[in-house]
Design a protein around this motif. Sequence first.
Motif, short mmCIF file in Angstrom:
data_model
loop_
_atom_site.label_atom_id
_atom_site.label_comp_id
_atom_site.label_asym_id
_atom_site.label_seq_id
_atom_site.Cartn_x
_atom_site.Cartn_y
_atom_site.Cartn_z
N GLY A 61 51.09 98.30 130.33
CA GLY A 61 49.89 97.78 129.76
C GLY A 61 48.40 97.93 130.28
O GLY A 61 47.68 97.21 130.41
N ILE A 62 48.72 99.32 131.13
CA ILE A 62 47.48 99.56 131.80
C ILE A 62 46.34 100.26 130.66
O ILE A 62 46.60 101.40 130.42
CB ILE A 62 47.61 100.61 132.94
N GLY A 63 45.16 99.45 130.33
CA GLY A 63 44.32 100.05 129.46
C GLY A 63 43.33 99.09 129.49
O GLY A 63 42.73 98.37 130.44
N SER A 64 42.48 99.38 128.54
CA SER A 64 41.18 98.38 128.45
C SER A 64 41.14 97.56 127.23
O SER A 64 41.05 98.11 126.02
CB SER A 64 39.93 99.33 128.61
N THR A 65 40.99 96.21 127.28
CA THR A 65 40.82 95.28 126.13
C THR A 65 39.42 95.50 125.62
O THR A 65 39.01 95.70 124.58
CB THR A 65 41.04 93.88 126.53
N ARG A 66 38.61 95.53 126.56
CA ARG A 66 37.05 95.62 126.27
C ARG A 66 36.92 96.94 125.27
O ARG A 66 36.01 96.70 124.46
CB ARG A 66 36.32 95.72 127.43
N ASN A 68 39.25 98.77 123.88
CA ASN A 68 40.21 99.12 123.11
C ASN A 68 40.77 100.60 123.19
O ASN A 68 41.09 101.31 122.58
CB ASN A 68 39.59 99.09 121.59
N PHE A 69 41.16 100.61 124.68
CA PHE A 69 41.59 101.85 125.00
C PHE A 69 43.14 101.76 125.55
O PHE A 69 43.53 100.94 126.21
CB PHE A 69 40.85 102.31 126.35
N THR A 70 43.95 102.75 124.98
CA THR A 70 45.53 102.53 125.27
C THR A 70 45.89 103.90 125.67
O THR A 70 47.06 104.26 125.80
CB THR A 70 46.12 102.23 124.05
N GLY A 71 44.80 104.97 126.31
CA GLY A 71 45.39 106.31 126.44
C GLY A 71 44.45 107.18 125.83
O GLY A 71 43.97 106.87 124.69
N PHE A 72 44.45 108.42 126.44
CA PHE A 72 43.51 109.49 125.80
C PHE A 72 44.22 110.02 124.55
O PHE A 72 45.35 110.04 124.35
CB PHE A 72 43.41 110.82 126.68
N SER A 73 43.16 110.27 123.48
CA SER A 73 43.83 110.81 122.24
C SER A 73 44.37 112.13 122.56
O SER A 73 43.43 113.26 123.08
CB SER A 73 42.68 110.81 121.08
N GLY A 74 45.81 112.29 122.35
CA GLY A 74 46.36 113.64 122.38
C GLY A 74 45.76 114.60 121.38
O GLY A 74 45.47 115.93 121.81
N VAL A 118 39.47 108.78 114.40
CA VAL A 118 38.99 107.40 114.35
C VAL A 118 39.01 106.89 112.85
O VAL A 118 39.28 105.88 112.59
CB VAL A 118 37.52 107.41 114.99
N ILE A 119 38.79 107.94 112.02
CA ILE A 119 38.44 107.64 110.67
C ILE A 119 40.02 107.00 110.04
O ILE A 119 40.22 106.06 109.00
CB ILE A 119 38.33 108.83 109.57
N LEU A 120 41.18 107.77 110.47
CA LEU A 120 42.33 107.44 109.99
C LEU A 120 43.15 106.14 110.71
O LEU A 120 44.27 105.86 110.59
CB LEU A 120 43.42 108.57 110.48
N GLY A 121 42.37 105.58 111.63
CA GLY A 121 42.86 104.29 112.52
C GLY A 121 43.79 104.64 113.46
O GLY A 121 44.46 103.81 113.99
N ALA A 122 43.91 105.92 113.93
CA ALA A 122 44.97 106.17 114.87
C ALA A 122 44.57 105.97 116.17
O ALA A 122 45.54 105.74 117.33
CB ALA A 122 45.30 107.74 114.69
N HIS A 123 43.25 106.23 116.58
CA HIS A 123 42.50 105.98 117.91
C HIS A 123 41.16 105.19 117.95
O HIS A 123 40.64 105.46 116.75
CB HIS A 123 42.50 107.42 118.58
N SER A 124 40.95 104.59 118.79
CA SER A 124 39.54 104.01 118.96
C SER A 124 38.61 105.04 119.40
O SER A 124 38.96 106.11 120.10
CB SER A 124 39.81 102.95 119.94
N PRO A 125 37.32 104.94 119.31
CA PRO A 125 36.21 105.67 119.70
C PRO A 125 36.30 106.07 121.25
O PRO A 125 36.30 107.12 121.58
CB PRO A 125 34.89 105.06 119.61
N PRO A 193 60.38 96.06 126.09
CA PRO A 193 59.60 97.05 125.09
C PRO A 193 58.26 97.46 125.37
O PRO A 193 57.50 96.91 126.16
CB PRO A 193 59.32 95.89 123.80
N ALA A 194 57.98 98.50 124.80
CA ALA A 194 56.50 99.20 125.10
C ALA A 194 55.53 98.34 124.67
O ALA A 194 55.42 97.50 123.47
CB ALA A 194 56.54 100.58 124.42
N TRP A 195 54.40 98.30 125.10
CA TRP A 195 53.05 97.72 124.99
C TRP A 195 52.54 98.24 123.51
O TRP A 195 52.86 99.29 123.38
CB TRP A 195 52.29 97.90 125.99
N THR A 196 51.81 97.34 123.03
CA THR A 196 51.25 97.72 121.72
C THR A 196 49.66 97.52 121.62
O THR A 196 49.37 96.67 122.69
CB THR A 196 51.88 97.13 120.51
N ARG A 197 49.03 98.21 121.12
CA ARG A 197 47.66 98.03 120.78
C ARG A 197 47.25 96.54 120.46
O ARG A 197 46.39 95.81 120.69
CB ARG A 197 46.87 98.79 119.79
N GLU A 198 48.16 95.95 119.49
CA GLU A 198 48.05 94.74 119.05
C GLU A 198 48.16 93.60 120.24
O GLU A 198 47.25 92.49 120.49
CB GLU A 198 48.89 94.17 117.99
#
Length: 205
Positions: A61-66, A68-74, A118-125, A193-198
């Motif tokens: 769960g190492i990311g940023s709530t502020r 909305n960061f869950t890892g670099f966009s591959g 971003v448009i497709l909702g797969a990643h945050s800015p 279970p893996a962490w989720t964005r939600e």
Amino acid sequence: MYWNSLTYFGDSMLLLPTGIIIAFFMAWKVTGRFTPLVWLFTFGISGFLVCISKLLFLGWGIGSTRYNFTGFSGHTTMSATIWPVLLWLLSGGLHKRLRQVTIAVGFLLPVLIGYSRVILGAHSPSEVITGLIIGLSASSIFLITQRHQIVKAFTFSQLAIMLIVPILLVSRGKQATTQNMIEQFAEHITGHPAWTREKLLSQLG
């Protein structure tokens, strides 16, 4: 439909084999003896950073709530690493001005791919921007260190040989399961279970 088509140009199913193909053709078309090894190292480091960032989030769960960061966009990171270098390689026989424009397209394409994520909702800015920073830094450093190497021109048949696998992959449109693999690995090593964005964003409340 347009954004789905564009985003595929950053998919690992396309970019991983393309990255290896680039190395083989560098050994043939670039005068630098160690250029292919430098490329594989650059390519590998970008992929490694993406995987580690995703693993840290999915597993712990190492990311940023502020942000909305869950890892670099591959998609963004790897396309920003590969496309400028690929077009640098393919444009070796072109006039200097035309070659500069071609390489510039290689830098622009990952920005559009990142925007599509971003448009497709797969990643945050934030995930796209940091992916661009890593990928464009990697490709820029590679191109700067190899700027004195001579890149030989491609004949039409050589170009066809190089691009046949990427073109076939694009035509099939099959997506990589990299994310699922990292998720399963994270669950295996952590035992939960893996962490989720939600779950991450729920901490805002």
